[in-house]
Write a protein that holds these residues in place. Structure first.
Motif, mmCIF file in Angstrom:
data_model
loop_
_atom_site.group_PDB
_atom_site.id
_atom_site.type_symbol
_atom_site.label_atom_id
_atom_site.label_comp_id
_atom_site.label_asym_id
_atom_site.label_seq_id
_atom_site.Cartn_x
_atom_site.Cartn_y
_atom_site.Cartn_z
ATOM 1 N N ALA A 155 0.813 -1.220 0.000
ATOM 2 C CA ALA A 155 0.000 0.000 0.000
ATOM 3 C C ALA A 155 0.845 1.268 0.000
ATOM 4 C CB ALA A 155 -0.934 0.000 1.200
ATOM 5 N N ALA A 156 2.169 1.125 0.170
ATOM 6 C CA ALA A 156 3.046 2.294 0.209
ATOM 7 C C ALA A 156 3.409 2.792 -1.179
ATOM 8 C CB ALA A 156 4.323 1.955 0.982
ATOM 9 N N TYR A 157 2.956 2.111 -2.229
ATOM 10 C CA TYR A 157 3.396 2.448 -3.583
ATOM 11 C C TYR A 157 2.215 2.801 -4.481
ATOM 12 C CZ TYR A 157 7.658 0.458 -1.752
ATOM 13 O OH TYR A 157 8.756 0.211 -0.968
ATOM 14 N N ARG A 158 2.427 3.840 -5.258
ATOM 15 C CA ARG A 158 1.425 4.287 -6.232
ATOM 16 C C ARG A 158 1.961 3.985 -7.634
ATOM 17 N NH1 ARG A 158 1.181 9.018 -4.728
ATOM 18 N NH2 ARG A 158 -0.806 8.969 -3.592
ATOM 19 N N PRO A 159 1.214 3.229 -8.439
ATOM 20 C CA PRO A 159 1.705 2.898 -9.776
ATOM 21 C C PRO A 159 1.320 3.963 -10.812
ATOM 22 C CG PRO A 159 -0.294 1.680 -9.333
ATOM 23 C CD PRO A 159 -0.024 2.518 -8.096
ATOM 24 N N ILE A 160 2.297 4.397 -11.587
ATOM 25 C CA ILE A 160 2.059 5.284 -12.720
ATOM 26 C C ILE A 160 2.455 4.525 -13.978
ATOM 27 C CG2 ILE A 160 2.610 7.490 -13.814
ATOM 28 C CD1 ILE A 160 1.135 7.778 -11.185
ATOM 29 N N VAL A 161 1.609 4.569 -14.994
ATOM 30 C CA VAL A 161 1.873 3.850 -16.236
ATOM 31 C C VAL A 161 2.159 4.869 -17.341
ATOM 32 C CG1 VAL A 161 0.980 2.209 -17.923
ATOM 33 C CG2 VAL A 161 0.377 1.957 -15.507
ATOM 34 N N LEU A 162 3.380 4.838 -17.873
ATOM 35 C CA LEU A 162 3.778 5.746 -18.934
ATOM 36 C C LEU A 162 3.407 5.134 -20.284
ATOM 37 C CD1 LEU A 162 7.336 6.727 -17.603
ATOM 38 C CD2 LEU A 162 5.140 7.868 -17.192
ATOM 39 N N LEU A 163 2.638 5.872 -21.074
ATOM 40 C CA LEU A 163 2.123 5.377 -22.346
ATOM 41 C C LEU A 163 2.671 6.194 -23.506
ATOM 42 C CD1 LEU A 163 -1.566 5.056 -21.141
ATOM 43 C CD2 LEU A 163 -0.002 3.144 -21.559
ATOM 44 N N ASP A 164 2.672 5.592 -24.702
ATOM 45 C CA ASP A 164 3.130 6.294 -25.903
ATOM 46 C C ASP A 164 2.259 7.516 -26.165
ATOM 47 O OD1 ASP A 164 5.083 4.418 -26.236
ATOM 48 O OD2 ASP A 164 4.093 3.339 -27.872
ATOM 49 N N GLU A 165 2.888 8.617 -26.558
ATOM 50 C CA GLU A 165 2.162 9.870 -26.770
ATOM 51 C C GLU A 165 1.160 9.773 -27.919
ATOM 52 O OE1 GLU A 165 2.000 12.494 -24.973
ATOM 53 O OE2 GLU A 165 3.540 11.886 -23.536
ATOM 54 N N ALA A 166 1.463 8.995 -28.947
ATOM 55 C CA ALA A 166 0.522 8.858 -30.062
ATOM 56 C C ALA A 166 -0.784 8.240 -29.580
ATOM 57 C CB ALA A 166 1.147 8.000 -31.171
ATOM 58 N N GLY A 167 -0.684 7.221 -28.722
ATOM 59 C CA GLY A 167 -1.889 6.606 -28.176
ATOM 60 C C GLY A 167 -2.650 7.551 -27.264
ATOM 61 N N LYS A 168 -1.928 8.378 -26.509
ATOM 62 C CA LYS A 168 -2.591 9.334 -25.611
ATOM 63 C C LYS A 168 -3.297 10.434 -26.401
ATOM 64 C CE LYS A 168 -0.108 10.512 -21.944
ATOM 65 N NZ LYS A 168 1.116 10.845 -21.155
ATOM 66 N N LEU A 169 -2.755 10.780 -27.575
ATOM 67 C CA LEU A 169 -3.456 11.736 -28.437
ATOM 68 C C LEU A 169 -4.812 11.165 -28.849
ATOM 69 C CD1 LEU A 169 -0.597 13.047 -30.754
ATOM 70 C CD2 LEU A 169 -1.909 14.393 -29.118
ATOM 71 N N PHE A 170 -4.816 9.880 -29.207
ATOM 72 C CA PHE A 170 -6.067 9.227 -29.583
ATOM 73 C C PHE A 170 -7.023 9.206 -28.391
ATOM 74 C CE2 PHE A 170 -7.976 5.140 -31.631
ATOM 75 C CZ PHE A 170 -9.035 5.896 -32.114
ATOM 76 N N GLU A 171 -6.501 8.956 -27.207
ATOM 77 C CA GLU A 171 -7.333 8.958 -26.010
ATOM 78 C C GLU A 171 -7.976 10.328 -25.786
ATOM 79 O OE1 GLU A 171 -5.952 7.098 -22.387
ATOM 80 O OE2 GLU A 171 -4.295 6.163 -23.467
ATOM 81 N N ARG A 172 -7.248 11.394 -26.073
ATOM 82 C CA ARG A 172 -7.806 12.749 -25.910
ATOM 83 C C ARG A 172 -8.994 12.960 -26.852
ATOM 84 N NH1 ARG A 172 -4.708 15.784 -22.634
ATOM 85 N NH2 ARG A 172 -2.512 15.181 -22.396
ATOM 86 N N VAL A 173 -8.879 12.457 -28.067
ATOM 87 C CA VAL A 173 -9.980 12.579 -29.027
ATOM 88 C C VAL A 173 -11.197 11.809 -28.517
ATOM 89 C CG1 VAL A 173 -10.742 12.010 -31.368
ATOM 90 C CG2 VAL A 173 -8.450 12.948 -31.001
#
Length: 360
Positions: A155-173
């Motif tokens: 419980a002491a750790y928070r996971p962050i997932v780094l994703l490709d920027e091209a895919g994140k652009l699609f997610e924004r749309v």
């Protein structure tokens, strides 16, 4: 560990085609990431705890929204230049860590000055087929230690997932289209939701609390507040609950189909202390670090905030506060517990979380 220091140059090869060139400047020693410092056995335990494997969950039944069947499968609007342009504008000044492909946001934005039409064709094909590109489903795991927690606790750790920027652009749309549907067509999210919503903040949630207490006090009553913090909330929301909620909100069929594929066969990868690259499949939850994830959390979790619940609710992401109002002489500990039970049961029905962390 010796690593390359990189610079980037975007060059035009032919009209409409950009070449992203990585230039190696020198070698330098970078600090080890947290996953590379933990004992391999504990790291595996932490990753398995943060990304639980679960069987398919049967979500609560949600009535379909009236007057909207989600539209025709053939009705798939192409990605407009203005949509992609708005998404690119959001990343031009970002200086965040890149995803598995190693391409920073600012470099991607610069490259799209030359190749935006090509990316739009890829996104249009994805919308038409209902398939989210597999390469963009894999993220690089970064662990952050929470202050004040023992280092040997998952419980002491928070996971962050780094994703490709091209895919994140699609997610924004996709995110912009879903939000537009919720606001213009509806039904919209519960008015009790304050987390991850444009134009709302924890200050608004506090003002809601103040209004509730002032109303009770003016009538000579009291208000009892119970705060529930859902453990590992974002990584445990069942995919089935998100799919059912999208149907309830009448989200167009082509978006529901694409989001369903977006959630399937997702993985996170990380390097351990021995330099071994490991992967972990995600069978539930939304990736922390994604663009679409916070919206899908709000949608999937929204059912717990609807319905005929007597207490007043204020939700800020994974923290939920419920307020029960009592007249003079009516309050008791048992009455307060009864006021919070319907909320606890509604959250349990969604299948989210590993219990409640630090209830107050």
């Amino acid at each position: 560990m010796l690593v390359e220091r990189r610079c980037w140059r975007v060059s035009t090869v032919t009209p409409g085609v950009a070449l992203i060139v990585r230039c190696v400047k020198s070698s330098a020693r970078r600090p080890l990431s947290l996953t590379e410092t933990l004992q391999p056995s504990f790291l595996q335990e932490a990753v398995e705890g943060l990304f639980p494997q679960r069987a398919e969950h049967t979500p609560p039944s949600m009535a379909a929204s009236a007057g909207d069947d989600g539209g025709s499968e053939a009705d798939v609007p192409p990605v407009r230049e203005s949509e992609l342009g708005a998404a690119v504008l959001r990343i031009r000044s970002k200086n965040t860590a890149p995803g598995p492909d190693g391409v920073p946001a600012r470099v991607m934005a610069r490259a799209l000055d030359y190749m935006s039409d090509h990316l739009r064709k890829v996104l249009d094909a994805s919308l038409a087929s209902g398939r989210f590109p597999e390469r963009w489903k894999c993220g690089k795991l970064v662990l952050q230690q929470k202050p004040g927690r023992p280092a040997d606790s998952v419980a002491a750790y928070r996971p962050i997932v780094l994703l490709d920027e091209a895919g994140k652009l699609f997610e924004r749309v996709l995110s912009a289209r879903i939000v537009r549907h919720l606001c213009e067509v509806g039904p919209d999210l519960s008015d009790a939701q304050f987390g991850f919503r444009e134009g709302r903040s924890t200050i608004d949630a506090i003002m809601r609390l103040r209004a509730v207490t002032e109303e009770a006090v003016s009538c000579g009553g009291v208000v009892v507040a119970v705060s529930l913090d859902i453990a590992n909330a974002f990584n445990s929301l069942p995919f089935s609950c998100i799919r059912e909620a999208l149907r309830y909100h009448g989200v167009p069929e082509y978006l529901r189909r694409l989001v369903a594929d977006y959630l399937e066969e997702r993985t996170v990868m990380y390097e351990d202390r021995d330099g071994v690259l490991r992967r972990r499949a995600m069978s539930c939850g939304i990736p922390q670090g994604s663009v679409l994830g916070p919206l899908l959390w709000n949608i999937g979790y929204d059912w717990a905030l609807r319905g005929r619940l007597d207490p007043k609710l204020v939700d800020t992401a994974s923290a939920l506060a419920t307020f029960a109002q009592f007249g003079r002489g009516q309050f008791s500990h048992e009455a307060a517990v009864r006021g919070g039970c319907p909320v606890h049961g509604a959250v349990w029905c969604t299948g989210v979380g590993g219990g409640f962390d630090r209830p107050d």
